[in-house]
Design an enzyme around this catalytic site. Structure first.
Site, mmCIF file in Angstrom:
data_model
loop_
_atom_site.group_PDB
_atom_site.id
_atom_site.type_symbol
_atom_site.label_atom_id
_atom_site.label_comp_id
_atom_site.label_asym_id
_atom_site.label_seq_id
_atom_site.Cartn_x
_atom_site.Cartn_y
_atom_site.Cartn_z
ATOM 1 N N ARG A 169 4.353 3.841 -11.207
ATOM 2 C CA ARG A 169 5.715 3.448 -11.578
ATOM 3 C C ARG A 169 5.929 3.799 -13.053
ATOM 4 N NH1 ARG A 169 6.698 3.634 -7.074
ATOM 5 N NH2 ARG A 169 7.452 2.055 -5.622
ATOM 6 N N HIS A 175 10.059 11.750 -7.915
ATOM 7 C CA HIS A 175 9.518 10.664 -7.072
ATOM 8 C C HIS A 175 9.295 11.152 -5.632
ATOM 9 C CE1 HIS A 175 9.329 6.024 -6.988
ATOM 10 N NE2 HIS A 175 8.599 6.498 -5.990
ATOM 11 N N GLU A 177 14.467 5.883 -14.306
ATOM 12 C CA GLU A 177 14.388 6.859 -13.212
ATOM 13 C C GLU A 177 15.722 6.863 -12.467
ATOM 14 O OE1 GLU A 177 10.618 7.241 -10.990
ATOM 15 O OE2 GLU A 177 11.867 6.942 -9.209
HETATM 16 N N1 LIG Z 1 5.382 7.811 -6.155
HETATM 17 C C1 LIG Z 1 5.458 7.261 -4.936
HETATM 18 O O1 LIG Z 1 6.202 7.731 -4.075
HETATM 19 C C2 LIG Z 1 4.592 6.080 -4.605
HETATM 20 C C3 LIG Z 1 4.266 5.789 -3.260
HETATM 21 C C4 LIG Z 1 3.404 4.725 -2.986
HETATM 22 C C5 LIG Z 1 2.907 3.935 -4.024
HETATM 23 N N2 LIG Z 1 3.294 4.223 -5.311
HETATM 24 C C6 LIG Z 1 2.783 3.423 -6.433
HETATM 25 O O2 LIG Z 1 1.390 3.693 -6.548
HETATM 26 C C7 LIG Z 1 0.737 2.551 -7.123
HETATM 27 C C8 LIG Z 1 -0.428 2.155 -6.219
HETATM 28 O O3 LIG Z 1 0.088 1.727 -4.949
HETATM 29 P P1 LIG Z 1 -0.893 0.994 -3.919
HETATM 30 O O4 LIG Z 1 -0.140 0.645 -2.706
HETATM 31 O O5 LIG Z 1 -2.135 1.814 -3.819
HETATM 32 O O6 LIG Z 1 -1.213 -0.319 -4.761
HETATM 33 P P2 LIG Z 1 -2.038 -1.616 -4.307
HETATM 34 O O7 LIG Z 1 -1.093 -2.686 -3.915
HETATM 35 O O8 LIG Z 1 -3.107 -1.246 -3.343
HETATM 36 O O9 LIG Z 1 -2.698 -2.010 -5.705
HETATM 37 C C9 LIG Z 1 -3.292 -3.252 -5.880
HETATM 38 C C10 LIG Z 1 -4.510 -3.114 -6.742
HETATM 39 O O10 LIG Z 1 -4.194 -2.581 -8.045
HETATM 40 C C11 LIG Z 1 -5.200 -2.998 -8.952
HETATM 41 N N3 LIG Z 1 -4.587 -3.550 -10.182
HETATM 42 C C12 LIG Z 1 -3.784 -4.630 -10.288
HETATM 43 N N4 LIG Z 1 -3.463 -4.844 -11.590
HETATM 44 C C13 LIG Z 1 -4.085 -3.861 -12.310
HETATM 45 C C14 LIG Z 1 -4.131 -3.536 -13.705
HETATM 46 N N5 LIG Z 1 -3.522 -4.293 -14.625
HETATM 47 N N6 LIG Z 1 -4.852 -2.459 -14.092
HETATM 48 C C15 LIG Z 1 -5.495 -1.702 -13.172
HETATM 49 N N7 LIG Z 1 -5.498 -1.975 -11.840
HETATM 50 C C16 LIG Z 1 -4.791 -3.019 -11.410
HETATM 51 C C17 LIG Z 1 -6.017 -4.073 -8.225
HETATM 52 O O11 LIG Z 1 -7.211 -3.484 -7.735
HETATM 53 C C18 LIG Z 1 -5.141 -4.458 -7.061
HETATM 54 O O12 LIG Z 1 -5.879 -4.942 -5.949
HETATM 55 C C19 LIG Z 1 1.813 1.470 -7.243
HETATM 56 O O13 LIG Z 1 2.340 1.478 -8.547
HETATM 57 C C20 LIG Z 1 2.870 1.921 -6.263
HETATM 58 O O14 LIG Z 1 4.142 1.412 -6.595
HETATM 59 C C21 LIG Z 1 4.098 5.272 -5.611
#
Ligand SMILES: NC(=O)c1ccc[n+]([C@@H]2O[C@H](COP(=O)([O-])OP(=O)(O)OC[C@H]3O[C@@H](n4cnc5c(N)ncnc54)[C@H](O)[C@@H]3O)[C@@H](O)[C@H]2O)c1
Length: 331
Positions: A242, A289, A270
């Site tokens: 994000r 995105h 964004e």
């Molecule tokens: N660009 C896109 O189209 C797109 C698509 C899907 C997800 N995303 C983004 O990708 C990222 C990851 O998504 P996800 O579903 O794998 O997340 P997720 O919900 O699996 O992530 C949770 C994990 O992040 C870690 N975390 C939490 N706080 C943290 C911190 N301060 N520093 C480092 N690690 C930390 C922890 O291990 C936690 O369990 C998110 O920001 C999500 O919004 C973007």
């Protein structure tokens, strides 16, 4: 008795998320309403709600009109946009296909890491501008010899679902991986084959930094002026998480000098306003995105949701359960 289910999402998404064969599979374990709900405007008799992008918020009013609802199965990533605390308070089972949506994001990230490790973006732009830039790149810092991911040091911020898939793929490419994640212990990191380090140390040592932490109050501006200053000359930051996780003004300052580069699939704000400095820098690639599931990648989310409904109706444990206690650390 066969449970009643309903879809709630942007109706145009339905055929992409749930092509005919997946809807047939669903009909073997549920009776599914024909109408795709895009506004909650009356009583809802479904026990299972299969949601997707565009699902309206499910608040106390919607819940009061849905006395039989016992499960929400989300065929997309985060449930924070449409589920209120009331859903969890009523004990409704919630599942998300975030695990399936992580796959295309990890693939996109890996592609960007491979290209960034060869300084592809500034080299291509220099070439287009008339300079054969196979060797030194004027105005862009290079840390040592850049020759691809193998043997490089990559910093992964967040062992999230996306982060873990990226880590797996980085191992396949022979990269040395540093991880910063306050929720992952040293032992868990070792089991993932990475070295857990504080974020400042990751910034000091990584040649490529890839951001995969969720957007939370404490991750806003995680890569701020101070941490961006710690990055090595020639480092490239990749953000598919994000935009708010990086201080945009500080990133502009650091990239404008040519000292570091960036690949940004997400930005803050964004979209960026036209003429924004990040859109014009030769060492910065901004994409709109697109790394999450799109087009034919959407089917994977539908498949995940159908398998969850099958497990639910057969009394088996779900794979994508969202627990209220985890909401403060997940996307
Ligand atoms: N660009 C896109 O189209 C797109 C698509 C899907 C997800 N995303 C983004 O990708 C990222 C990851 O998504 P996800 O579903 O794998 O997340 P997720 O919900 O699996 O992530 C949770 C994990 O992040 C870690 N975390 C939490 N706080 C943290 C911190 N301060 N520093 C480092 N690690 C930390 C922890 O291990 C936690 O369990 C998110 O920001 C999500 O919004 C973007």
């Amino acid at each position: 008795m066969t449970p009643l289910a309903a879809f709630a999402m942007q109706p145009l998404l339905l055929p992409e998320l749930f092509p005919l064969d997946l809807r047939r599979r669903l009909s073997l374990v549920t009776r599914v309403h024909e109408r795709v709900i895009d506004a909650f405007d009356g009583p809802l008799d479904a026990e299972i709600l299969i949601t997707g992008w565009g699902c309206p918020r499910i608040d106390t009013g919607v819940l009061a009109a849905a006395p039989r609802l016992r499960a929400v199965v989300h065929a997309a990533g985060s449930v924070k946009g449409h589920l209120t605390a009331a859903v969890f308070d009523r004990g409704i089972t919630v599942s998300s296909a975030a695990e399936a949506n992580a796959v295309p994001v990890a693939e996109f990230t890996l592609a960007m890491l491979v290209l960034a490790a060869k300084q592809t973006f500034p080299r291509a732009r220099a070439y287009a501008a008339g300079a054969w830039s196979g060797d030194a790149l004027p105005g862009v810092a290079t840390p040592g010899e850049r020759g691809g991911l193998s043997g490089s040091t990559v910093g992964v911020i967040g062992a999230s679902r996306v982060g873990r898939l990226v880590i797996d793929r980085l191992h396949d490419h022979g990269a040395d991986v540093l991880l910063s994640d306050p929720y992952t212990s040293g032992e868990e990191a070792a089991a993932l084959g990475v070295r857990a380090v504080p974020l400042d140390e990751l910034c000091r040592h990584a040649e490529l930094v890839t951001v995969h932490a969720p957007e939370l109050p404490e991750t806003r501006g995680l890569l701020d002026e101070r941490r961006l200053s710690l990055l090595r000359d020639g480092a490239v930051v990749i953000n598919t998480a994000r935009g708010s996780l990086i201080d945009t003004a500080a990133l502009v300052r650091h990239c404008a000098t040519g000292r570091i580069g960036a690949v940004l699939d997400v930005t803050d704000p964004e979209p960026l306003p036209s003429g924004h400095p990040l859109l014009g820098l030769p060492n910065v690639l901004v994409t709109p995105h697109i790394s999450g599931a799109r087009g034919r990648e959407l089917r994977r989310l539908g498949e995940f949701a159908v398998a969850e409904v099958e497990r639910l109706t057969r009394g088996r444990p779900l794979r994508g359960t969202v627990r209220p206690a985890d909401l403060n650390r997940i996307a």
